[in-house]
Scaffold this motif. Structure first.
Motif, PDB file in Angstrom:
ATOM      1  N   ASP A   1       0.845  -1.191   0.000  1.00 19.26           N
ATOM      2  CA  ASP A   1       0.000   0.000   0.000  1.00 19.26           C
ATOM      3  C   ASP A   1       0.887   1.250   0.000  1.00 19.26           C
ATOM      4  N   ARG A   2       0.668   2.111  -0.962  1.00 19.71           N
ATOM      5  CA  ARG A   2       1.543   3.275  -1.118  1.00 19.71           C
ATOM      6  C   ARG A   2       1.458   4.236   0.057  1.00 19.71           C
ATOM      7  N   ARG A   3       0.401   4.121   0.872  1.00 16.76           N
ATOM      8  CA  ARG A   3       0.246   5.056   1.980  1.00 16.76           C
ATOM      9  C   ARG A   3       1.322   4.887   3.048  1.00 16.76           C
TER      10      ARG A   3
ATOM     11  N   TYR B   1       3.966   7.091   1.818  1.00 15.25           N
ATOM     12  CA  TYR B   1       3.615   8.485   2.056  1.00 15.25           C
ATOM     13  C   TYR B   1       3.873   8.851   3.521  1.00 15.25           C
ATOM     14  N   ALA B   2       3.551   7.938   4.415  1.00 13.35           N
ATOM     15  CA  ALA B   2       3.812   8.188   5.843  1.00 13.35           C
ATOM     16  C   ALA B   2       5.303   8.355   6.103  1.00 13.35           C
TER      17      ALA B   2
ATOM     18  N   ALA C   1       4.388   4.306  -5.271  1.00 12.16           N
ATOM     19  CA  ALA C   1       4.351   5.505  -4.435  1.00 12.16           C
ATOM     20  C   ALA C   1       5.248   6.615  -4.974  1.00 12.16           C
TER      21      ALA C   1
END
Length: 314
Positions: free
Chosen positions: A209-211, A214-215, A255
């Motif tokens: 998951d690309r999030r 990002y985090a 990402a």
């Protein structure tokens, strides 16, 4: 001047996977589980005990993940109790009638897999971090490491034991995490081997998951906030390195990061130089889980990253 520096990126955020990238079990986990159980009076059989314990472990892991997602954090159980449930359910079918489960077995396995006791550090890890430490204090002389400032992070699908495992191998790990407010604001030291750790346990999201990437970018911004050198996140190239094609390589690229697939079993052409044969960095064909073959940028060792340049696999 490198392509990266020509584009204004003089610094590098290098993030690494942990399990399978920096360290690996010293003994196959099902075998170690079976041996530990035997010490506590649980008979898992003499033949193929690793296979039967492994199958039971996978089932227990799957069921516990469904009941209490994210190593128990989603339901407030917590990682330690979560693993206790996995261990007990792994061995419940091996208990004799009226045999009580030995609670000391849980304690032993939790301890074993919280430090270097249960793992081996890959041979290239300490030399790589020594090189980075040497680069941080280098003032003159040429070097294959082109980056003015390197910040190192860990992004891993794991619970909160990973920082302690890495510390037990002698690496210095900064206190900054994507977790509580105190962990997010913990003072970052650029002198640590690993400046911050991003755990799926804290973020609540797993690679690919690309999030979670990002985090990590947000963590970089927070780490750099107020630094006296005037460093900003925009001046950092981002590179992620891991041993899982889909979770690590594909997740990072989705990402918007650069990515290197770490493949220690990769063969190198005989025509390569001695250094290239040792470190192995280049395009290679791999087969994904769907059976499709494609070309990715692969490294045989962490040392190969000194030859990495942004865009060198295009």
């Amino acid at each position: 001047m490198s392509a990266a520096k020509a584009a204004g990126k003089e610094n590098l955020l290098l993030c690494l996977d942990a399990f399978g990238t920096l360290f690996t079990p010293s003994v196959p986990i099902p075998v170690a589980y079976a041996r530990a159980a035997a010490r506590h009076g649980i008979d898992c059989g003499k033949s193929k005990q690793g296979e039967v314990v492994g199958a039971s472990f996978k089932q227990a892991f799957k069921e516990e993940s469904k009941r209490n997602p994210n190593y128990g954090k989603a339901t407030g159980l917590g990682a330690e109790k979560w693993w206790g449930n996995v261990i007990r359910n792994t061995f419940k079918t091996f208990l004799k009638p009226n045999q009580e489960f030995p609670q000391a077995l849980v304690a032993e396995l939790l301890k074993r897999y919280s430090t270097k006791e249960g793992y081996d550090l890959y041979d290239d890890v300490q030399p790589f971090f020594k090189m980075l430490r040497d680069e941080a204090t280098r003032r003159t002389g040429s070097s294959p490491w082109i980056w003015d400032k390197t910040i190192v992070g860990i992004i891993t699908n794991s619970d909160d034991r990973v920082p302690g495992i890495l510390e037990s191998f002698g690496l210095s790990i900064g206190p900054r995490r994507v977790g509580t407010a105190d962990q997010r604001s913990a003072k970052a030291s650029f002198s640590d081997d690993i400046n911050f750790v991003v755990l799926s346990y804290d973020v609540g999201i797993e690679k690919p998951d690309r999030r979670i990437f990002y985090a990590t970018t947000e963590t970089l911004k927070e780490t750099l906030a107020g630094n006296q050198e005037g460093l900003t996140a925009e001046g950092f190239e981002k590179l992620y390195v891991g041993d899982d094609l889909e979770k690590d390589y594909d997740g990072a690229e989705a990402a918007g990061w650069n990515a290197v697939f770490l493949n220690r079993n990769m063969s190198t052409p005989e025509s390569n130089t001695e250094a290239e044969s040792k470190w192995g960095l280049g395009n290679g064909e791999v087969e994904d889980r769907n059976g499709s073959r494609r070309t990715v940028l692969m490294a045989k060792s962490l040392g190969a990253l000194s030859r990495w340049r942004a865009g060198n696999h295009d």
